[in-house]
Write a protein that holds these residues in place. Sequence first.
Motif, PDB file in Angstrom:
ATOM      1  N   ALA A 141      15.873 -22.581   5.168  1.00  0.00           N
ATOM      2  CA  ALA A 141      15.177 -21.403   5.690  1.00  0.00           C
ATOM      3  C   ALA A 141      14.623 -20.601   4.514  1.00  0.00           C
ATOM      4  N   PRO A 142      13.345 -20.219   4.581  1.00  0.00           N
ATOM      5  CA  PRO A 142      12.756 -19.497   3.449  1.00  0.00           C
ATOM      6  C   PRO A 142      13.163 -18.027   3.462  1.00  0.00           C
ATOM      7  N   ASP A 143      13.016 -17.433   2.259  1.00  0.00           N
ATOM      8  CA  ASP A 143      13.171 -15.981   2.117  1.00  0.00           C
ATOM      9  C   ASP A 143      14.542 -15.491   2.561  1.00  0.00           C
ATOM     10  N   ILE A 144      15.546 -16.262   2.268  1.00  0.00           N
ATOM     11  CA  ILE A 144      16.901 -15.874   2.646  1.00  0.00           C
ATOM     12  C   ILE A 144      17.634 -15.394   1.392  1.00  0.00           C
ATOM     13  N   ILE A 145      18.249 -14.268   1.478  1.00  0.00           N
ATOM     14  CA  ILE A 145      19.143 -13.801   0.419  1.00  0.00           C
ATOM     15  C   ILE A 145      20.448 -13.379   1.067  1.00  0.00           C
ATOM     16  N   TYR A 146      21.430 -13.199   0.213  1.00  0.00           N
ATOM     17  CA  TYR A 146      22.741 -12.808   0.701  1.00  0.00           C
ATOM     18  C   TYR A 146      23.093 -11.470   0.070  1.00  0.00           C
ATOM     19  N   SER A 147      23.565 -10.589   0.882  1.00  0.00           N
ATOM     20  CA  SER A 147      23.987  -9.275   0.406  1.00  0.00           C
ATOM     21  C   SER A 147      25.507  -9.263   0.334  1.00  0.00           C
ATOM     22  N   ILE A 148      26.016  -8.976  -0.861  1.00  0.00           N
ATOM     23  CA  ILE A 148      27.460  -8.988  -1.079  1.00  0.00           C
ATOM     24  C   ILE A 148      27.908  -7.562  -1.368  1.00  0.00           C
ATOM     25  N   THR A 149      28.882  -7.119  -0.636  1.00  0.00           N
ATOM     26  CA  THR A 149      29.477  -5.802  -0.850  1.00  0.00           C
ATOM     27  C   THR A 149      30.940  -6.012  -1.204  1.00  0.00           C
ATOM     28  N   TYR A 150      31.404  -5.330  -2.243  1.00  0.00           N
ATOM     29  CA  TYR A 150      32.811  -5.459  -2.618  1.00  0.00           C
ATOM     30  C   TYR A 150      33.346  -4.087  -2.991  1.00  0.00           C
ATOM     31  N   GLN A 151      34.614  -3.890  -2.710  1.00  0.00           N
ATOM     32  CA  GLN A 151      35.220  -2.574  -2.898  1.00  0.00           C
ATOM     33  C   GLN A 151      36.720  -2.735  -3.087  1.00  0.00           C
ATOM     34  N   ALA A 152      37.172  -2.115  -4.132  1.00  0.00           N
ATOM     35  CA  ALA A 152      38.615  -2.050  -4.342  1.00  0.00           C
ATOM     36  C   ALA A 152      39.184  -0.956  -3.464  1.00  0.00           C
ATOM     37  N   VAL A 153      40.442  -1.094  -3.127  1.00  0.00           N
ATOM     38  CA  VAL A 153      41.077  -0.080  -2.298  1.00  0.00           C
ATOM     39  C   VAL A 153      40.995   1.260  -3.016  1.00  0.00           C
ATOM     40  N   GLY A 154      40.390   2.221  -2.317  1.00  0.00           N
ATOM     41  CA  GLY A 154      40.261   3.547  -2.900  1.00  0.00           C
ATOM     42  C   GLY A 154      39.145   3.665  -3.908  1.00  0.00           C
ATOM     43  N   THR A 189      43.547  -6.342  -8.959  1.00  0.00           N
ATOM     44  CA  THR A 189      43.130  -5.380  -7.926  1.00  0.00           C
ATOM     45  C   THR A 189      42.615  -6.130  -6.716  1.00  0.00           C
ATOM     46  N   ASN A 190      42.981  -5.613  -5.561  1.00  0.00           N
ATOM     47  CA  ASN A 190      42.528  -6.226  -4.309  1.00  0.00           C
ATOM     48  C   ASN A 190      41.123  -5.732  -3.996  1.00  0.00           C
ATOM     49  N   TYR A 191      40.212  -6.665  -3.822  1.00  0.00           N
ATOM     50  CA  TYR A 191      38.834  -6.342  -3.456  1.00  0.00           C
ATOM     51  C   TYR A 191      38.541  -6.917  -2.080  1.00  0.00           C
ATOM     52  N   THR A 192      37.967  -6.052  -1.241  1.00  0.00           N
ATOM     53  CA  THR A 192      37.469  -6.520   0.060  1.00  0.00           C
ATOM     54  C   THR A 192      36.011  -6.887  -0.142  1.00  0.00           C
ATOM     55  N   GLN A 248      33.954 -11.630   6.059  1.00  0.00           N
ATOM     56  CA  GLN A 248      34.779 -10.802   5.167  1.00  0.00           C
ATOM     57  C   GLN A 248      35.969 -11.602   4.662  1.00  0.00           C
ATOM     58  N   ASN A 249      36.293 -11.281   3.457  1.00  0.00           N
ATOM     59  CA  ASN A 249      37.512 -11.833   2.879  1.00  0.00           C
ATOM     60  C   ASN A 249      37.991 -10.813   1.856  1.00  0.00           C
ATOM     61  N   SER A 250      39.198 -10.954   1.450  1.00  0.00           N
ATOM     62  CA  SER A 250      39.710 -10.063   0.408  1.00  0.00           C
ATOM     63  C   SER A 250      40.508 -10.895  -0.581  1.00  0.00           C
ATOM     64  N   SER A 251      40.487 -10.434  -1.798  1.00  0.00           N
ATOM     65  CA  SER A 251      41.195 -11.171  -2.838  1.00  0.00           C
ATOM     66  C   SER A 251      41.501 -10.230  -3.996  1.00  0.00           C
ATOM     67  N   PHE A 252      42.547 -10.605  -4.681  1.00  0.00           N
ATOM     68  CA  PHE A 252      42.911  -9.883  -5.888  1.00  0.00           C
ATOM     69  C   PHE A 252      42.285 -10.580  -7.089  1.00  0.00           C
ATOM     70  N   THR A 253      41.836  -9.783  -7.994  1.00  0.00           N
ATOM     71  CA  THR A 253      41.575 -10.349  -9.306  1.00  0.00           C
ATOM     72  C   THR A 253      42.926 -10.716  -9.918  1.00  0.00           C
TER      73      THR A 253
END
Length: 739
Positions: free
Chosen positions: A467-480, A502-505, A522-527
């Motif tokens: 599919a053309p012109d597709i990008i992915y938007s990634i948002t990540y946030q540590a608790v607080g 640190t746990n990132y969502t 969505q997924n979450s993981s610690f560094t």
Amino acid sequence: MKPLLRFSVPLWTLLVFSASTRAQCISNCSTGTFNIISTTTTNVTFELKPNCSLTVGNIASGNGLITGLTPGAVYQIVLNCSHCCNVSQITTKPETVSLTVTNITTSSMFVNWTEPVGMSSFYKVQWTGGGRNFSVNVSATFYSITNLTAGVQYEITVTAVAGDGYTEGQSATVTKYTKPAVVKNLIFTGFTTTSVSVNWTKPDGGVDWYIIQWNGTQQVSSRTNETSFTIPGLTPGTPYIITVAAAAVQQSNEGDNSYISTFTKPAVVKNLIFTGFTTTSVSVNWTKPDGGVDWYIIQWNGTQQVSSRTNETSFTIPGLTPGTQYIISVAAAAVNQSNEGDNSYISTFTRPEKPGTISVTQGTNTLSISWILPRGNISYYQVNISNENLVFTNSSQTVATTTNFTYLKPGRFYNITVTAFAGNFWNTSDQVSFATVPKPPGSIILSRQSNSSLQLQWATPDEMSRAPDIIYSITYQAVGGPSQNTTSTQNNTLLSLLDSGTNYTVTVKTIGPGNLSSTVVQNSSFTLPNPVRNLIVSPESTTSLNVNWLNPLGVKSYYRYLVDTYNDTGGLIYSTNITDNSTSVLNLNPGTNYSVTVRTKAAEGSESTVEKAFSYTMPEPVANLTVETVTMTSIMLTWSRQNDYKPSYSYLVIARQNGSEIKNDSTKNETYTLYNLTPGELYTFSVFTVIAGVKSTEENAQSYTSMSYKSLKCASKLSLPHPSCNLVISNRLSELGYV
């Protein structure tokens, strides 16, 4: 000139040409009866016996015939027979009148006649007709007969009556018809382009037929016995004056005309065609029909009937509703507006308006298209959808202003047009493009972690390969912590500059054409946490090790530490996790090399790199440390092997004199001799079991070296024996076998 003497004679005596006369005696004659054979207007014939003669005035006859008389006159006749005479009177018949009948009407006739030659006293007028007889006596030579029945044959007789008042002349008879009455209720019962039908009611009186006349360009007539008639062969759209008259016996005996004025129906216009169309108007054209036309009536129906008129053979109908079917009729009219010819019909639609304001409700595999028709109507809509890259086209027909397309590919632009159809006309909207909503990417896989980064990857969304012109938007946030964003054109990314442990969502969504977003995955993981610092493993005892470290950089309150102890063959023998930064590993074997690893654990799957240190447990100390041989300058130490003796063991022997280390040496043997000692000096010995630099607890012994003679001499001089002297002496005496 009338005679001096006149008598009235009954009419019947004249008709039968006989009369009986009473003789009267005049002079010397006697009265008598004459046999009259015949009487005419001027002659009288008698039956005369022989030797008789007749005398009428100056006229004498011996044969019984007297001529030259005056019609209608009364004469005295003398009959002479054998010297006897008889006297009698006779009347001649009046002349027949010349009878004429004029001024015949429906109920009267005027009868007149000429006065006959001779004499007449009055006239008997008789008429018979309609089953009735009438008679009247008049002295004038005319009479108006009234109260007759119209259209009836009458026999009219006029008879002159002689001077005697009863002798009648020959009757004059004429047969006449009264004029038929005017027909009643003359009406039109129908008309076409070439005919007119009329009907009427039979008039009072007699009628044998009817005469119908009409004029167009020339007078034409016909006749019928019926009370209705259809006049054929007329010219369309032409006025006609139609008369109907009743006739009796002969065509000339017509009643007065009953008039009615009408016109033929105009012919149908020819070649009615459309010449132009817009959304609100239709133009038509036609050819003038045969016959007369004064104007044309144009009618059209949409929601209601509307009409207009023109003198031209073309017309543009304005103010129509777009996309609406109209039945248009054109009729020729002549004479007056109500006289319309049959309609010529033609049906069409106005052009529909162009659909606009196209909007969409988007789904991953669906597009729900809506639009607005500015005004008017449609027969149906056709909505076309296409995607050139997918080589895809489809269409939908509907009468609503919305339609749905399903089974589309997600995250693609589709070109949309909406065409309004009305009859054979259409109007297509401007092309618009709408995108389907992209599907979300596959589950987020955390493929690699570090203490400052997370490597993410995900599967390409379903049905969105290439599919053309597709990008992915990634948002990540540590608790607080603050929310951060990044994008990727690939289905993986590396999140860097993260905090350790640190746990990132993390959420990832697909951004497709039109900046449409999928739902997020969505997924979450610690560094990974940082490793502990300064890991030190030290022997604590023969069966334990002490492990301690400094907190890792960026330490978090929820950190735990995984401490694993491995034997010298690499087998894990002990594992624990703690929150403190030190621990003791127990139940070990003496003098054994152990490796200890410590990992910082932030969460399951989030562990630091391993910090590793090695250490031996303290070996068992030597047993039975003994000072075996003492000389003035040497001491030999011996001891026993440990129970856990290992070939890798060595022994550390440390000798001290007066607190100062004078010897530090290793040996693999269980004996050690120290040389070059000072005689008579006290030495302290420590013996350690050593393995890889790890010492056991020390075993200690003390001993003096033997004294020299000089040294023994000193002892006698002392009031108090020197301890070292005592030891030396004791040792020496022992060596000599005295003790």
